[in-house]
Design a protein around this motif. Structure first.
Motif, short mmCIF file in Angstrom:
data_model
loop_
_atom_site.label_atom_id
_atom_site.label_comp_id
_atom_site.label_asym_id
_atom_site.label_seq_id
_atom_site.Cartn_x
_atom_site.Cartn_y
_atom_site.Cartn_z
N SER A 70 -42.21 1.14 -56.11
CA SER A 70 -41.04 0.38 -56.53
C SER A 70 -40.77 0.53 -58.03
O SER A 70 -40.00 -0.24 -58.59
CB SER A 70 -41.24 -1.10 -56.19
OG SER A 70 -42.40 -1.60 -56.84
N ARG A 233 -40.46 -17.53 -46.79
CA ARG A 233 -39.82 -16.29 -47.26
C ARG A 233 -40.10 -16.08 -48.74
O ARG A 233 -40.34 -14.95 -49.19
CB ARG A 233 -38.32 -16.35 -47.00
CG ARG A 233 -37.93 -16.13 -45.55
CD ARG A 233 -36.46 -15.78 -45.41
NE ARG A 233 -35.59 -16.84 -45.89
CZ ARG A 233 -35.11 -17.81 -45.12
NH1 ARG A 233 -35.42 -17.85 -43.83
NH2 ARG A 233 -34.30 -18.73 -45.63
N GLU A 237 -42.01 -13.02 -50.57
CA GLU A 237 -41.41 -12.28 -51.68
C GLU A 237 -42.37 -12.18 -52.85
O GLU A 237 -42.36 -11.20 -53.61
CB GLU A 237 -40.11 -12.95 -52.13
CG GLU A 237 -38.96 -12.80 -51.16
CD GLU A 237 -38.39 -11.40 -51.15
OE1 GLU A 237 -38.72 -10.62 -52.05
OE2 GLU A 237 -37.61 -11.08 -50.22
N ILE A 322 -24.85 -13.91 -49.41
CA ILE A 322 -25.63 -12.78 -49.95
C ILE A 322 -26.79 -12.48 -49.01
O ILE A 322 -27.59 -13.36 -48.68
CB ILE A 322 -26.14 -13.10 -51.36
CG1 ILE A 322 -24.95 -13.32 -52.31
CG2 ILE A 322 -27.05 -12.00 -51.87
CD1 ILE A 322 -25.35 -13.84 -53.67
N THR A 323 -26.86 -11.25 -48.54
CA THR A 323 -27.94 -10.84 -47.63
C THR A 323 -29.06 -10.11 -48.37
O THR A 323 -30.19 -10.07 -47.88
CB THR A 323 -27.40 -9.94 -46.52
OG1 THR A 323 -26.75 -8.81 -47.12
CG2 THR A 323 -26.41 -10.69 -45.65
N TYR A 324 -28.77 -9.53 -49.52
CA TYR A 324 -29.82 -8.82 -50.26
C TYR A 324 -29.48 -8.82 -51.73
O TYR A 324 -28.32 -8.74 -52.13
CB TYR A 324 -29.99 -7.39 -49.77
CG TYR A 324 -31.18 -6.70 -50.39
CD1 TYR A 324 -32.47 -7.04 -50.03
CD2 TYR A 324 -31.00 -5.73 -51.38
CE1 TYR A 324 -33.57 -6.44 -50.62
CE2 TYR A 324 -32.11 -5.12 -51.97
CZ TYR A 324 -33.38 -5.48 -51.59
OH TYR A 324 -34.46 -4.90 -52.18
N ALA A 325 -30.50 -8.95 -52.54
CA ALA A 325 -30.35 -8.92 -54.00
C ALA A 325 -31.59 -8.30 -54.61
O ALA A 325 -32.71 -8.57 -54.18
CB ALA A 325 -30.15 -10.34 -54.54
N THR A 326 -31.39 -7.45 -55.60
CA THR A 326 -32.53 -6.80 -56.26
C THR A 326 -32.28 -6.70 -57.76
O THR A 326 -31.14 -6.50 -58.20
CB THR A 326 -32.78 -5.40 -55.67
OG1 THR A 326 -33.91 -4.81 -56.30
CG2 THR A 326 -31.57 -4.49 -55.88
N GLN A 339 -25.70 -7.49 -52.36
CA GLN A 339 -25.17 -6.96 -51.11
C GLN A 339 -24.74 -8.14 -50.24
O GLN A 339 -25.54 -9.04 -49.97
CB GLN A 339 -26.24 -6.13 -50.39
CG GLN A 339 -25.75 -5.45 -49.12
CD GLN A 339 -24.87 -4.26 -49.39
OE1 GLN A 339 -25.09 -3.54 -50.36
NE2 GLN A 339 -23.87 -4.03 -48.56
N SER A 411 -32.94 -12.85 -58.27
CA SER A 411 -32.83 -11.95 -57.13
C SER A 411 -33.77 -12.38 -56.00
O SER A 411 -33.42 -12.31 -54.82
CB SER A 411 -33.13 -10.51 -57.55
OG SER A 411 -34.46 -10.38 -58.02
N ARG A 415 -32.57 -13.56 -52.26
CA ARG A 415 -33.07 -12.89 -51.06
C ARG A 415 -33.67 -13.87 -50.07
O ARG A 415 -33.51 -13.74 -48.86
CB ARG A 415 -34.13 -11.84 -51.43
CG ARG A 415 -33.61 -10.60 -52.07
CD ARG A 415 -34.64 -9.48 -52.04
NE ARG A 415 -35.87 -9.84 -52.69
CZ ARG A 415 -36.13 -9.65 -53.99
NH1 ARG A 415 -35.20 -9.12 -54.76
NH2 ARG A 415 -37.28 -9.97 -54.51
N SER A 416 -34.41 -14.85 -50.57
CA SER A 416 -35.12 -15.78 -49.69
C SER A 416 -34.25 -16.91 -49.21
O SER A 416 -34.57 -17.59 -48.24
CB SER A 416 -36.34 -16.36 -50.43
OG SER A 416 -35.95 -17.07 -51.59
#
Length: 606
Positions: A70, A233, A237, A322-326, A339, A411, A415-416
């Protein structure tokens, strides 16, 4: 005569021993203390960080640094002291955009990792870490939701053609008045069928609607379960695979975080109720007017720099979409890549399409406890207010965070998912890594000493058959470790106690078998008949003893939690391994070497 049994029996024992040994070896390579560095991919930031890690001052801590898949950098150390000293030095030296956090990394060889071989997970009492007990504020969560669907009730009556005369709202009750008893009866029957969660009472020409107690309890349970899922979750993470999260008592959640060293960071993540809200900036509204008159459709919020902005109260997009964040970086600045996919994407696209050229305020909402009043209050902060250059679809970027650490935290929270209810940490217990290491040493010492004394006794008292029993004991211990590693079970001090208990039970089975053989020999039976009777007659006693222990273990596993459940799991595994090694394996070995025993009386210690 040597191969009394088919090759399948010998192959089974050899394979069992080989697999047990293979899965047990990784436990010789425990996790090492390390520091995780979240370095942006931007070369402008990455280059000075690498220079810091190559400096003589940092190399004095003897780190072993490498990059992960990563793009994070990990530096492993030999001791916890070196890790803590290096962390303190890096905090003072690294650029603000790089966050260094305490971590643990695997030390097993690569070929073992490729085969999926890992050491056993260690519990809180062995690895050290933190135990948290959090109270879920379901009452506040319930107060923020409507228990009576007023709009749906009125819409239902209209669809049924039932007229009502008046509506009265009071606290958590809803009163409907009707023109006569006939219409009242129709409304009562219709609402009882359509709204089973409501308590309906008749008073004169009115119906009094209130939530049923069972409905409130179900909602509280639902909120508690949703909060538990969100915390799980967030724990995942954080990369804490050995963590234990479970309900405890009324409205409480127990959290065990083995191996966690950055405790304050973990607490801030687990208890944070932060979420995002996207609201358009009202540039045409005067700030002073909005402050003085308190315009209903607007509110005044502040950026990190203290600049006030007037924003529309209505949100165009909520954080749960929001379903995904990075976390990432652009031009050396921390950003969050978003996302969408949780609903509302099309309406968000249409809204931003009609507001191209306007500012979109990205607002961070969080619940914080006021130090003076001690009460929880929601705070809002504008983290960014970019100008919309083009309509925003499912993927976009958020900037304006104060540091890369804040970007990572945000993020992770996105995500969680947001917590369903506010939580308060009501109990905290910390176990240091040094105490955990001491517990491991004591646990291993007790197992080794107990194992050695038992082996010495068996060889002294039962001679050759004692050696056979010791071989089975060794395989029994390896089998337990193998199964615990394969099942990814968590090893705790109670689990170690279960291993010692299992070894004792395994020896007890061999003692019963050997004493039965001795008894048959004393009664004048031939060597062959004594060996046959010893195993056949002792088996029923051994089986009954193990079945009763198994029943108790299953009850413990079903009704208990935490470390007691770990004790039960280890005991169940130990019983299965004991039956295989103490009865089956010893029998195969005994009959295989029986033709070479000149005197069975001497071989068994008579």
């Amino acid at each position: 005569m040597l191969l009394r049994f088919a090759w399948g029996h010998y192959s089974l024992i050899i394979v069992a021993f080989a697999i047990s040994l293979l899965y047990s070896v990784p436990n010789l390579y425990p996790d090492k203390p390390a520091i995780s560095l979240s370095i942006p991919s931007d070369p402008v930031v990455r280059k000075p960080v690498l220079k810091v890690l190559e400096s003589p001052d940092f190399l004095n801590f003897k780190p072993n640094c490498y990059s992960s898949e990563s793009d994070n950098m990990y530096c492993a150390f030999s001791t916890v002291d070196e890790q803590m000293q290096a962390k303190s030095w890096l905090d003072k030296t690294l650029p603000f955009s790089v966050h260094a956090s305490l971590a643990l990394v695997e030390s097993t060889p690569k070929w073992m990792q490729n085969l999926g071989l890992k050491p056993m997970k260690l519990g809180l009492d062995l690895r050290g870490g933190v135990h948290l007990l959090v109270q879920v504020d379901t009452h506040q969560a319930l107060s923020n939701t409507k228990d009576i669907p007023e709009r749906e009730v009125l819409l239902h009556l209209r669809k049924q053609g039932i007229p009502y005369r008046g509506v009265n709202r009071s606290n958590n009750m809803f009163t409907l008045s009707f023109i006569n008893d006939t219409v009242l009866d129709q409304a009562s029957k219709s609402l009882e069928t359509g709204f089973s969660a409501l308590q309906i009472e008749r008073t004169d020409n009115s119906l009094l609607l209130s939530p049923k107690l069972s409905s409130v309890q179900q909602k509280s349970e639902y909120i508690l379960n949703k909060t538990l899922e969100s915390i799980e979750r967030r724990v995942n993470e954080l990369g804490l695979s050995e963590a234990v999260v479970q309900k405890q008592g009324e409205g409480q959640i127990s959290i065990d975080l083995p191996g966690i060293q950055d405790i304050e960071h973990a607490k801030s993540i687990l208890g944070n109720t932060a979420s995002l809200s996207f609201q358009f900036v009202a540039n045409n509204v005067d700030i002073n007017e909005a402050k003085s008159t308190g315009l209903r459709n607007y509110e005044v919020l502040y950026t990190d720099s203290g600049a006030p902005l007037v924003v529309y109260r209505d949100s165009v997009l909520a954080g749960d979409s929001i379903t995904y964040a990075t976390a990432s970086s652009q031009e050396g600045k921390p950003v969050v890549q978003i996302q969408l996919g949780g609903g509302g994407e099309e309406s968000f696209y249409q809204a931003t399409k009609s507001h191209v050229g306007d500012q979109l305020a990205i607002i961070l909402l969080s619940n914080e406890i006021d130090e003076q009043s001690g009460e929880r209050a929601q705070t809002k902060r504008i983290i960014s207010a970019p100008v919309i250059q083009q309509p925003l679809r499912q993927a976009f970027v958020i900037s304006g965070m104060r540091s890369y650490a804040e970007t990572e935290t945000l993020s992770l929270l996105l995500r969680s998912g947001s917590l369903a209810a506010p939580v308060d940490i009501v109990q905290e217990m910390t176990i240091g890594p040094s105490l955990g290491a001491e517990n491991i040493q004591k646990g291993i010492f007790s197992i080794v000493v107990g194992f050695a004394l038992i082996m010495l006794f068996m060889v002294t008292y039962y001679r050759y058959f004692g050696v056979i029993a010791n071989i089975a004991l060794l395989l029994n211990l390896l089998s337990i470790v193998c199964l615990l590693s394969w099942l990814s079970a968590t090893l705790t001090l109670p689990a170690m106690a279960a291993i010692v208990l299992t070894v004792g039970m395994a020896v007890d089975a061999n003692v019963l078998i050997n004493e039965r053989i001795r008894e048959e020999l004393r009664l004048g039976a031939s060597a062959k008949d004594a060996l046959t009777s010893g195993y056949e007659k002792a088996f029923a006693t051994i089986f009954d003893a193990n079945i009763t222990t198994l029943i108790v273990s299953l009850v413990l596993f079903t009704l208990s939690s935490g470390m007691i459940k770990g004790f039960a799991v280890t005991l169940i595994i130990g019983i299965a391994a004991s039956m295989f090694t103490s009865v089956y394996v010893t029998r195969i070995i005994s009959w295989s070497i029986f033709p070479y025993m000149r005197n069975l009386h001497y071989a068994i210690g008579i």
